[in-house]
Design a protein around this motif. Sequence first.
Motif, PDB file in Angstrom:
ATOM      1  N   GLU A  97      29.200   9.121  58.998  1.00  0.00           N
ATOM      2  CA  GLU A  97      28.940   7.958  59.857  1.00  0.00           C
ATOM      3  C   GLU A  97      28.194   8.274  61.150  1.00  0.00           C
ATOM      4  N   SER A  98      28.303   9.494  61.642  1.00  0.00           N
ATOM      5  CA  SER A  98      27.640   9.832  62.911  1.00  0.00           C
ATOM      6  C   SER A  98      26.177  10.214  62.731  1.00  0.00           C
ATOM      7  N   ARG A  99      25.690  10.219  61.510  1.00  0.00           N
ATOM      8  CA  ARG A  99      24.321  10.616  61.231  1.00  0.00           C
ATOM      9  C   ARG A  99      23.567   9.428  60.651  1.00  0.00           C
ATOM     10  N   PRO A 100      22.281   9.374  60.789  1.00  0.00           N
ATOM     11  CA  PRO A 100      21.430  10.361  61.438  1.00  0.00           C
ATOM     12  C   PRO A 100      21.460  10.219  62.963  1.00  0.00           C
ATOM     13  N   VAL A 101      21.038  11.256  63.637  1.00  0.00           N
ATOM     14  CA  VAL A 101      20.927  11.223  65.093  1.00  0.00           C
ATOM     15  C   VAL A 101      19.673  10.437  65.478  1.00  0.00           C
ATOM     16  N   GLN A 102      18.598  10.654  64.727  1.00  0.00           N
ATOM     17  CA  GLN A 102      17.334   9.954  64.982  1.00  0.00           C
ATOM     18  C   GLN A 102      17.077   8.962  63.850  1.00  0.00           C
ATOM     19  N   SER A 103      16.430   7.862  64.168  1.00  0.00           N
ATOM     20  CA  SER A 103      16.132   6.845  63.164  1.00  0.00           C
ATOM     21  C   SER A 103      15.100   7.361  62.159  1.00  0.00           C
ATOM     22  N   GLU A 104      15.036   6.711  61.029  1.00  0.00           N
ATOM     23  CA  GLU A 104      14.045   7.115  60.015  1.00  0.00           C
ATOM     24  C   GLU A 104      12.628   6.977  60.550  1.00  0.00           C
ATOM     25  N   ALA A 105      12.377   5.980  61.394  1.00  0.00           N
ATOM     26  CA  ALA A 105      11.034   5.819  61.974  1.00  0.00           C
ATOM     27  C   ALA A 105      10.697   7.005  62.869  1.00  0.00           C
ATOM     28  N   ALA A 106      11.646   7.446  63.678  1.00  0.00           N
ATOM     29  CA  ALA A 106      11.416   8.596  64.561  1.00  0.00           C
ATOM     30  C   ALA A 106      11.224   9.866  63.739  1.00  0.00           C
ATOM     31  N   ARG A 107      12.068  10.054  62.723  1.00  0.00           N
ATOM     32  CA  ARG A 107      11.961  11.259  61.890  1.00  0.00           C
ATOM     33  C   ARG A 107      10.636  11.279  61.137  1.00  0.00           C
ATOM     34  N   ALA A 108      10.208  10.126  60.634  1.00  0.00           N
ATOM     35  CA  ALA A 108       8.930  10.037  59.914  1.00  0.00           C
ATOM     36  C   ALA A 108       7.759  10.319  60.847  1.00  0.00           C
ATOM     37  N   ALA A 109       7.825   9.810  62.073  1.00  0.00           N
ATOM     38  CA  ALA A 109       6.739  10.043  63.035  1.00  0.00           C
ATOM     39  C   ALA A 109       6.621  11.528  63.370  1.00  0.00           C
ATOM     40  N   VAL A 110       7.744  12.191  63.553  1.00  0.00           N
ATOM     41  CA  VAL A 110       7.717  13.624  63.864  1.00  0.00           C
ATOM     42  C   VAL A 110       7.145  14.405  62.681  1.00  0.00           C
ATOM     43  N   LEU A 111       7.630  14.129  61.475  1.00  0.00           N
ATOM     44  CA  LEU A 111       7.104  14.825  60.295  1.00  0.00           C
ATOM     45  C   LEU A 111       5.617  14.557  60.111  1.00  0.00           C
ATOM     46  N   GLY A 112       5.224  13.303  60.284  1.00  0.00           N
ATOM     47  CA  GLY A 112       3.823  12.936  60.110  1.00  0.00           C
ATOM     48  C   GLY A 112       2.898  13.592  61.113  1.00  0.00           C
ATOM     49  N   SER A 113       3.430  13.984  62.250  1.00  0.00           N
ATOM     50  CA  SER A 113       2.593  14.622  63.271  1.00  0.00           C
ATOM     51  C   SER A 113       2.315  16.091  62.963  1.00  0.00           C
ATOM     52  N   LEU A 114       3.006  16.635  61.973  1.00  0.00           N
ATOM     53  CA  LEU A 114       2.835  18.047  61.629  1.00  0.00           C
ATOM     54  C   LEU A 114       1.620  18.233  60.731  1.00  0.00           C
ATOM     55  N   GLU A 115       0.840  19.254  61.032  1.00  0.00           N
ATOM     56  CA  GLU A 115      -0.365  19.549  60.250  1.00  0.00           C
ATOM     57  C   GLU A 115      -0.035  19.910  58.804  1.00  0.00           C
ATOM     58  N   THR A 116       1.108  20.525  58.573  1.00  0.00           N
ATOM     59  CA  THR A 116       1.489  20.943  57.220  1.00  0.00           C
ATOM     60  C   THR A 116       1.809  19.765  56.309  1.00  0.00           C
ATOM     61  N   VAL A 117       2.137  18.620  56.895  1.00  0.00           N
ATOM     62  CA  VAL A 117       2.560  17.446  56.128  1.00  0.00           C
ATOM     63  C   VAL A 117       1.379  16.506  55.918  1.00  0.00           C
ATOM     64  N   SER A 118       1.129  16.170  54.644  1.00  0.00           N
ATOM     65  CA  SER A 118       0.018  15.277  54.299  1.00  0.00           C
ATOM     66  C   SER A 118       0.467  13.832  54.137  1.00  0.00           C
ATOM     67  N   GLY A 119       1.730  13.620  53.804  1.00  0.00           N
ATOM     68  CA  GLY A 119       2.238  12.269  53.616  1.00  0.00           C
ATOM     69  C   GLY A 119       3.746  12.251  53.665  1.00  0.00           C
ATOM     70  N   VAL A 120       4.297  11.093  54.067  1.00  0.00           N
ATOM     71  CA  VAL A 120       5.746  10.910  54.169  1.00  0.00           C
ATOM     72  C   VAL A 120       6.119   9.611  53.460  1.00  0.00           C
ATOM     73  N   VAL A 121       7.155   9.683  52.623  1.00  0.00           N
ATOM     74  CA  VAL A 121       7.699   8.512  51.937  1.00  0.00           C
ATOM     75  C   VAL A 121       9.189   8.461  52.225  1.00  0.00           C
ATOM     76  N   ILE A 122       9.670   7.329  52.708  1.00  0.00           N
ATOM     77  CA  ILE A 122      11.107   7.155  52.961  1.00  0.00           C
ATOM     78  C   ILE A 122      11.755   6.618  51.688  1.00  0.00           C
ATOM     79  N   PHE A 123      12.902   7.200  51.322  1.00  0.00           N
ATOM     80  CA  PHE A 123      13.623   6.714  50.137  1.00  0.00           C
ATOM     81  C   PHE A 123      15.081   6.455  50.481  1.00  0.00           C
TER      82      PHE A 123
END
Length: 187
Positions: A97-123
């Motif tokens: 219940e205490s997770r996630p600490v960050q919202s899926e939108a925040a987590r997706a934005a951080v992952l998407g900002s990484l050069e190693t990541v080409s695409g992000v899909v939330i499931f």
Amino acid sequence: GIVVGKIGTAIVYPDELVSALHHHDLMIGEAKLMPLDRMVDRAERWRRKGYKVGFTNGCFDLLHPGHLSLLKQARANCDRLIVGLNSDASVKRLKGESRPVQSEAARAAVLGSLETVSGVVIFGEDTPINLIEAIKPDILVKGADYTIDKVVGADIVQSYGGKVVLANLEDGFSTTSTIARMNEGSS
């Protein structure tokens, strides 16, 4: 672009440039986030261009060096890396219940900002099996804390000639243990 947008003779101040670059990075990160149907189309286009498409997944709640190492190793095995990101509801079911600490939108934005990541899909499911079946990655990457027979979707990827890669883990990095240490410090 900043100077052209100003009236008359003008200069660009450092804070304006930093702000513009930050906005640009956020826009790129957000452009990498897309629904599954669009990601499937993108993966097919990449493959037609001769690119190997890789896939990994996780909660990525508080990004740490262990995550970065996994993503770097994953990208080293493919030309384009898609990350399946657990939704907020999925993380809550898997981690409590205490997770996630960050919202899926925040987590997706951080992952998407990484050069190693080409695409992000939330499931929203507990496993990424539907994503793997739809995307059909050439390379499926999970951490070496798994064995190939325990990697969700490994049998599917291997059935069409794809490869499963177990990435080396960075010792001492865990979101759960980081949160526990943070909670100890606040009590």
